[in-house]
Design an enzyme around this catalytic site. Structure first.
Site, PDB file in Angstrom:
ATOM      1  N   SER A  32      72.941  16.294  29.871  1.00  0.00           N
ATOM      2  CA  SER A  32      71.823  15.418  30.010  1.00  0.00           C
ATOM      3  C   SER A  32      72.414  14.082  29.541  1.00  0.00           C
ATOM      4  CB  SER A  32      70.859  15.477  28.936  1.00  0.00           C
ATOM      5  OG  SER A  32      70.054  14.731  28.733  1.00  0.00           O
ATOM      6  N   TYR A  51      69.067  17.645  19.944  1.00  0.00           N
ATOM      7  CA  TYR A  51      69.322  17.703  21.202  1.00  0.00           C
ATOM      8  C   TYR A  51      70.455  16.980  22.011  1.00  0.00           C
ATOM      9  CZ  TYR A  51      68.086  17.592  26.444  1.00  0.00           C
ATOM     10  OH  TYR A  51      68.083  17.483  27.676  1.00  0.00           O
TER      11      TYR A  51
END
Length: 252
Positions: free
Chosen positions: A138, A151
């Site tokens: 990501s 995350y």
């Protein structure tokens, strides 16, 4: 026949990737925790490709070991692994987050990926030149934002692990790619906000985000390059998204 193993295939990027490779007639192992969705996808793709649905939680090391050991011969000639299973939970500041959410993100995004990679590497190495691993990272692994804490850290781990894995696999012919999407509309935000669809929809309001099909095409492209070409990283963002300005706190 080429075989591909896709984790987290019950929705989003994983399901789109299965559909994209089914068009080319690959044998496909699809895994996920939601049995009904998994079998529905297998039924959908059955006319295009051989599909093996495996109900699997990648957090469970013993279950991953059993799944890999039990792969039927027709799916055993593995050419590609797509480590897609992953999630974000919550976006509250670190000082007020739920520690259970942190555990789940680490167990899924990092440990689950490690289990699948290590256990399937011998099959990929046996295939040799042209085999490949695609990890779903990501932009959060590069660019922090409030609430991204663990995350983002798991995706930074994924980026560095992918690069390190390339070093270990030198000479085997196995390639490694880290795909790093930005704003993408799938079930990602629904999961992040505990099923609150209205809150999830607000993330994408007024935007044209990336789609699961966009990511699936990137995965397909990376894995279908000539055998001598390794795509280290693909970072892609929606045109409507850019890098954040630095945040500055000012005394009132």
């Amino acid at each position: 026949m080429s075989s591909i193993f896709i984790t987290g295939a019950t929705s989003g990027f994983g399901a789109a990737t299965a559909r994209r490779f089914a068009k080319d007639g690959w044998s496909i192992v699809i895994t996920g925790r939601r049995e009904d969705r998994l079998h529905a996808l297998a039924e959908e793709l059955s006319g295009q490709a051989k599909v093996l649905p495996l109900v699997l939680d990648v957090q469970d090391r013993a279950a991953v070991e059993a799944a890999v050991a039990g792969l039927p011969e027709e799916f055993n000639q593995l050419r590609a692994l797509v480590n897609n299973a992953g999630l974000a939970l919550g976006n509250t500041p670190a000082q007020s987050c739920d520690l259970d959410d942190w555990d789940t993100m680490v167990d899924t995004n990092i440990k689950g990926m490690l289990y699948c990679t290590r256990l399937l590497l011998p099959r990929l190495i046996a295939h040799g030149a042209g085999a490949g691993i695609v990890n779903l990272g990501s932009v959060a692994g590069d660019y922090p934002y409030p609430g991204s804490h663990v995350y983002g850290a798991t995706k930074a781990f994924l980026k560095q692990f992918s690069l390190s894995l390339r070093s270990d696999l030198l000479g085997t012919g196995v390639r490694v790619t880290n795909i790093e999407p930005g704003l993408s509309e799938s079930e990602f935000s629904v999961v992040r906000f505990g099923g609150d669809k209205a809150k999830a929809d607000a993330v994408y309001a007024g935007t044209e985000p990336l789609t699961p099909d966009d990511i699936a095409e990137s995965i397909h492209w990376a894995l279908n390059q000539p055998k001598h070409v390794n795509i280290n990283r693909i970072q892609l963002m929606a045109t409507c998204q850019a890098f954040s300005n630095f945040n500055i706190h000012r005394n009132s």
